[in-house]
Structures are given as C-alpha cells and as structure tokens.
Scaffold this motif. Sequence first.
Motif, PDB file in Angstrom:
ATOM      1  N   VAL A   1       0.746  -1.167   0.090  1.00  0.00           N
ATOM      2  CA  VAL A   1      -0.090  -0.073   0.058  1.00  0.00           C
ATOM      3  C   VAL A   1       0.821   1.266   0.074  1.00  0.00           C
ATOM      4  O   VAL A   1       1.672   1.303   1.089  1.00  0.00           O
ATOM      5  CB  VAL A   1      -1.094   0.005   1.113  1.00  0.00           C
ATOM      6  N   ARG A   2       0.661   2.192  -1.010  1.00  0.00           N
ATOM      7  CA  ARG A   2       1.529   3.282  -1.095  1.00  0.00           C
ATOM      8  C   ARG A   2       0.765   4.437  -0.336  1.00  0.00           C
ATOM      9  O   ARG A   2      -0.578   4.693  -1.001  1.00  0.00           O
ATOM     10  CB  ARG A   2       1.811   3.734  -2.525  1.00  0.00           C
ATOM     11  N   VAL A   3       1.219   5.090   0.433  1.00  0.00           N
ATOM     12  CA  VAL A   3       0.560   6.167   1.112  1.00  0.00           C
ATOM     13  C   VAL A   3       1.430   7.505   0.819  1.00  0.00           C
ATOM     14  O   VAL A   3       2.625   7.729   0.738  1.00  0.00           O
ATOM     15  CB  VAL A   3       0.592   6.017   2.484  1.00  0.00           C
ATOM     16  N   ARG A   4       0.368   8.504   0.243  1.00  0.00           N
ATOM     17  CA  ARG A   4       0.968   9.910   0.049  1.00  0.00           C
ATOM     18  C   ARG A   4       0.237  10.882   0.775  1.00  0.00           C
ATOM     19  O   ARG A   4      -1.302  10.930   0.797  1.00  0.00           O
ATOM     20  CB  ARG A   4       0.848  10.248  -1.543  1.00  0.00           C
ATOM     21  N   ALA A   5       0.788  11.534   1.700  1.00  0.00           N
ATOM     22  CA  ALA A   5       0.217  12.671   2.764  1.00  0.00           C
ATOM     23  C   ALA A   5       0.619  13.792   2.401  1.00  0.00           C
ATOM     24  O   ALA A   5       1.712  14.199   1.945  1.00  0.00           O
ATOM     25  CB  ALA A   5       0.955  12.281   4.014  1.00  0.00           C
ATOM     26  N   HIS A   6      -0.244  15.099   2.046  1.00  0.00           N
ATOM     27  CA  HIS A   6       0.006  16.288   1.630  1.00  0.00           C
ATOM     28  C   HIS A   6      -0.721  17.201   2.797  1.00  0.00           C
ATOM     29  O   HIS A   6      -1.923  17.349   2.745  1.00  0.00           O
ATOM     30  CB  HIS A   6      -0.615  16.356   0.087  1.00  0.00           C
ATOM     31  N   TYR A   7       0.203  17.843   3.353  1.00  0.00           N
ATOM     32  CA  TYR A   7      -0.376  18.885   4.174  1.00  0.00           C
ATOM     33  C   TYR A   7      -0.282  20.325   3.349  1.00  0.00           C
ATOM     34  O   TYR A   7       0.711  20.728   2.812  1.00  0.00           O
ATOM     35  CB  TYR A   7       0.467  19.260   5.416  1.00  0.00           C
ATOM     36  N   TYR A   8      -1.276  21.035   3.392  1.00  0.00           N
ATOM     37  CA  TYR A   8      -1.493  22.265   2.585  1.00  0.00           C
ATOM     38  C   TYR A   8      -1.063  23.306   3.628  1.00  0.00           C
ATOM     39  O   TYR A   8      -1.845  23.618   4.526  1.00  0.00           O
ATOM     40  CB  TYR A   8      -3.008  22.461   2.171  1.00  0.00           C
ATOM     41  N   GLY A   9      -0.042  23.994   3.196  1.00  0.00           N
ATOM     42  CA  GLY A   9       0.578  25.062   3.882  1.00  0.00           C
ATOM     43  C   GLY A   9      -0.377  26.327   4.149  1.00  0.00           C
ATOM     44  O   GLY A   9      -1.192  26.502   3.193  1.00  0.00           O
ATOM     45  N   LYS A  10      -0.040  27.043   5.178  1.00  0.00           N
ATOM     46  CA  LYS A  10      -1.030  28.229   5.637  1.00  0.00           C
ATOM     47  C   LYS A  10      -0.301  29.222   6.368  1.00  0.00           C
ATOM     48  O   LYS A  10       0.301  28.700   7.398  1.00  0.00           O
ATOM     49  CB  LYS A  10      -2.314  27.752   5.897  1.00  0.00           C
ATOM     50  N   GLU A  11      -0.604  30.295   6.062  1.00  0.00           N
ATOM     51  CA  GLU A  11       0.002  31.750   7.009  1.00  0.00           C
ATOM     52  C   GLU A  11      -0.722  31.584   8.230  1.00  0.00           C
ATOM     53  O   GLU A  11      -1.872  31.360   8.326  1.00  0.00           O
ATOM     54  CB  GLU A  11       0.055  32.693   6.103  1.00  0.00           C
ATOM     55  N   GLY A  12      -0.306  32.122   9.336  1.00  0.00           N
ATOM     56  CA  GLY A  12      -0.721  32.234  10.611  1.00  0.00           C
ATOM     57  C   GLY A  12      -1.039  30.981  11.574  1.00  0.00           C
ATOM     58  O   GLY A  12      -1.385  31.190  12.642  1.00  0.00           O
TER      59      GLY A  12
END
Length: 308
Positions: free
Chosen positions: A144-155
């Motif tokens: 199982v290939r897992v890709r995790a993506h956090y969307y950056g944000k200011e503040g």
Amino acid sequence: MDYADRGKLGIVYGDVTLGVRGEDFHLIFSYQTGGLESMVKHGKEWLYRTPKPTFWRATTDNDRGNGFPFRAGMWMTADMFQKCVDIQVRIDGTKIEKPSAPVNNKYSDKETAERVEVIFTYETLTVPSTQVKVSYLVFADGNVRVRAHYYGKEGMPELPAFGMRFVMPTKADGFVYEGLSGETYPDRKAGGIHGIYEVEGLPVTPYLVPQECGNKVGVRYARLVDAKGRGMMFEGDELSFSALPYTPHELENAAHVYELPQVHHTIVRVALAQMGVGGDDSWGSLVHPEYHIDVTKPLKFTFRFKGI
C-alpha cells in the motif's frame, strides 16, 4: 479465487465501506471513520484504529521550559480530532462516483482491478484551518503506497510533527529498522551511525517526567513483528519513525512513569519530519530556526506499508 496470480485485486463495494482483497490479505476502507479501518494478513488483524495524520509529539522538558505548549497547543487538539471532508475512489487510475449506498448496488460480487486508490481529505481543528490529503494506493501484491499532503497556510503556530500514526492491536515483540542508531532528532543526530538495528520490545526512555522519546531519523524501512515473526513493514526514503507502547497524549498526561497506562498496543509514527528538541543551554532554550517545520509551505511525503 486467486487474485494475486492474475495480478488482480478483488473489490467489495459495501454500503459504507470499500473492501479490497488479494492473496492472504484484505483491507477495509471506511467512509464513516474516514480512513483504513482494517488490515488483515495471515488471518490476523493489524489495525486497532483508523490511521490518521499526526501533528503532535509529547512535549519535552525543553518544550515546557520555553513555553512551547502554550504557543502550539492547538496542534494537540488537531491531532486528536480531525474531520474527513472528502473521499474519492479511483479504480485503475479512473475516478468513480463514491460507491456508497445506493450507488454501490450497480456493482457485482465479482469486481476486480489491478490498483485501487482511496483518497481522504481532512480538515484541521486549528485557527486558521487547513487541509491534509491522504491517498492509499493498493497493489495486488499487498503493498500500500501512502501519500500525505499538508496544505501550508500563513498564521499557524509552530508545528511539532507531520506524519501518520498507526495503532496495532497488540504490543510488538520488537522491530528491526535501517536508519541512524540510537534516539535521533533533526538537531540531535550527529552521533548516529547508519546501519540496520534490532530493538527488543518497545522501550520508553525512563525520563523523570514521561515525554517524547524513541524517535529514529533517516529510516528507510522498519519491520515490526510478534512472537511468530508476523507484523507490518514500513518503507520509505529518509523517514522519521518511532514505535512506542503509548500515544503522545498518554505520555503527555502522565507526570510520572508509574502513571502511564497498562500496555495494550503498538503506536507507530511514520513521519516526514519532526521539529528539533533544542536544549542547548540547560532546558528552556528555543529550537534553532533551521530545525523548525515551515507551516506556511506545503509538506508532502510518500511511504509504503504491508502486512508480513
């Protein structure tokens, strides 16, 4: 039916779950819990909780000394409570309508595919809020290939860690990993030597006050097994990894070692990064800027796991 010999996965389109099966393994993705609900290999269940993104580490003496919990405490809540806001299913690379009831009624009990991908999007309980997308791509050989993506944000406040947490139903007898020796962190790894190491049990560093411990950096693979040599394998490129008998919240809640609960599970953290631990001058100094995680920019990483 032997799906693996044909390079195929069997698919079960349930009302609130998606079942994926191959030779001697099956997975269940839940639309209700928002993630991978079950992983059975050799007839044994290897997941106790649905894996979710993790943002928190138990605070260290240095963290508490410099006021880090007050600056970043909302990440602890975000780690505990996450809202799944979107689910997508892709069969052999093609996006399909989410196959929950009554859409799933159009499928038979003999559906197959070479690859199945399920993508979960989570909203963080932070102010401001952001999103994390986690993709599971299942192959016929059980990987199982897992890709995790956090969307950056200011503040956003300082981010302690970004990764995925898996909870196994029992305590592992130990684990073998390839990476740096000892307990290492981004700013505490100069003495680590790359190699393959075997760890007996799930040792917790006996600090006077329980805190973050046991982390390994530069990990390429880690294999956790029970007394019969069965368990889970995690693989990736320069991962941050730990396997402990307690969650960060259980460590956080104990002021003394004897207050820690009875051991029932194995808590695995597979992460892209964790901020440094600092402590250059006694315990209370700030972590150097280069060992922080930039929360304003996107964070992405990929790893694989399978039952063994």
